[in-house]
Design a protein around this motif. Structure first.
Motif, PDB file in Angstrom:
ATOM      1  N   LYS A  42       0.834  -1.212   0.000  1.00  0.00           N
ATOM      2  CA  LYS A  42       0.000   0.000   0.000  1.00  0.00           C
ATOM      3  C   LYS A  42       0.865   1.257   0.000  1.00  0.00           C
ATOM      4  CE  LYS A  42      -3.918   2.108   2.427  1.00  0.00           C
ATOM      5  NZ  LYS A  42      -4.877   1.966   3.554  1.00  0.00           N
ATOM      6  N   VAL A  43       1.889   1.262   0.856  1.00  0.00           N
ATOM      7  CA  VAL A  43       2.784   2.426   0.921  1.00  0.00           C
ATOM      8  C   VAL A  43       3.544   2.586  -0.388  1.00  0.00           C
ATOM      9  CG1 VAL A  43       4.782   3.431   2.076  1.00  0.00           C
ATOM     10  CG2 VAL A  43       3.029   2.288   3.424  1.00  0.00           C
ATOM     11  N   GLU A  44       4.016   1.468  -0.941  1.00  0.00           N
ATOM     12  CA  GLU A  44       4.778   1.510  -2.195  1.00  0.00           C
ATOM     13  C   GLU A  44       3.915   2.033  -3.336  1.00  0.00           C
ATOM     14  OE1 GLU A  44       8.172   1.142  -4.560  1.00  0.00           O
ATOM     15  OE2 GLU A  44       8.013   0.876  -2.391  1.00  0.00           O
ATOM     16  N   HIS A  47       3.635   5.803  -2.537  1.00  0.00           N
ATOM     17  CA  HIS A  47       4.953   6.454  -2.583  1.00  0.00           C
ATOM     18  C   HIS A  47       5.961   5.511  -3.250  1.00  0.00           C
ATOM     19  CE1 HIS A  47       3.452   9.591   0.080  1.00  0.00           C
ATOM     20  NE2 HIS A  47       3.034   8.659   0.911  1.00  0.00           N
ATOM     21  N   PHE A  50       9.483   3.776  -1.853  1.00  0.00           N
ATOM     22  CA  PHE A  50       9.562   3.769  -0.385  1.00  0.00           C
ATOM     23  C   PHE A  50      10.408   2.604   0.122  1.00  0.00           C
ATOM     24  CE2 PHE A  50       8.044   1.802   3.537  1.00  0.00           C
ATOM     25  CZ  PHE A  50       8.284   2.820   4.445  1.00  0.00           C
ATOM     26  N   THR A  51      10.171   1.401  -0.429  1.00  0.00           N
ATOM     27  CA  THR A  51      10.914   0.239   0.071  1.00  0.00           C
ATOM     28  C   THR A  51      12.405   0.371  -0.224  1.00  0.00           C
ATOM     29  OG1 THR A  51      10.248  -0.940  -1.952  1.00  0.00           O
ATOM     30  CG2 THR A  51       9.035  -1.438   0.052  1.00  0.00           C
TER      31      THR A  51
END
Length: 209
Positions: A42-44, A47, A50-51
């Motif tokens: 979800k974050v990736e 954004h 991000f990882t």
């Protein structure tokens, strides 16, 4: 390098490094693995990169000097092709052949860091890569006939053109390498090819499955 930088390594940290770790965790704790996978995905998605920043941040905290391009390329060779994001599930021969050809190309590219310093071995590897690229494009052409509607066909054709563009760029990078010896440029170019291969698979999945 920060989030959003135009580098293939940022898009490959998740499938090449993080997902295999989560798959190993899943054998011990399914819920924890799935929760982490969902959160990171979800974050990736919101954004991109991000990882990558997360992993680089850990390396900096540990004061570790790691060539991420070389490392991601090596790790690609250990990735099993069970990641559903880049694997087609349709049973027709054309789709299964595309699975095989995409996996084969990525596997050969992952050998570059180990073979680049041995000129004779590397020259043979380059021939294998050229052959694998041609076979992948042939497999894409076979699958194109299954894609419904002109919009889907155009999307795949655009992906194919991008792949060809980065294949030519890879070839030019190799010529420069034999003149100047810049191995990292070859690693980056190979990662671009892997990324473009993945994008072909994603496009076919979105139009046919």
């Amino acid at each position: 390098m920060t989030m959003g930088d135009e580098s293939p390594v940022t898009s490959l940290v998740m499938p090449v490094l993080i997902r295999p770790i989560l798959s190993n965790l899943e054998r011990r704790d399914v819920v924890a693995s799935q929760t982490l996978r969902a959160a990171l995905s979800k974050v990736e998605a919101v954004h991109p990169g991000f990882t990558y920043d997360f992993v680089v941040g850990i390396l900096r905290q540990g004061d570790l000097n790691v060539n991420m391009n070389e490392s991601m390329l090596r790790l690609q060779g250990a990735v099993t092709e069970t990641d559903v994001e880049y694997r087609l599930t349709r049973s027709e021969d054309a789709f299964q052949e595309l699975n095989k050809k995409s996996a084969a190309l990525k596997k050969i590219l992952s050998r570059i860091p180990d073979e680049i310093t041995d000129r004779s071995t590397f020259l043979e590897t380059i021939k294998e890569i050229a052959s694998a690229i041609k076979k992948l494009l042939d497999a894409v052409n076979e699958v194109a006939g299954f894609i419904p509607g002109p919009t889907g066909k155009q999307a795949l054709e655009q992906r194919k053109r991008e792949f060809v563009k980065f294949s030519k760029r890879f070839s030019n990078t190799l010529k420069d390498y034999f003149k100047e010896g810049q191995g990292n440029a070859v690693f980056v170019s190979a990662l671009y090819l892997i990324h473009q291969t993945n994008m072909i698979m994603v496009t076919v999945k979105s139009k046919c499955e």
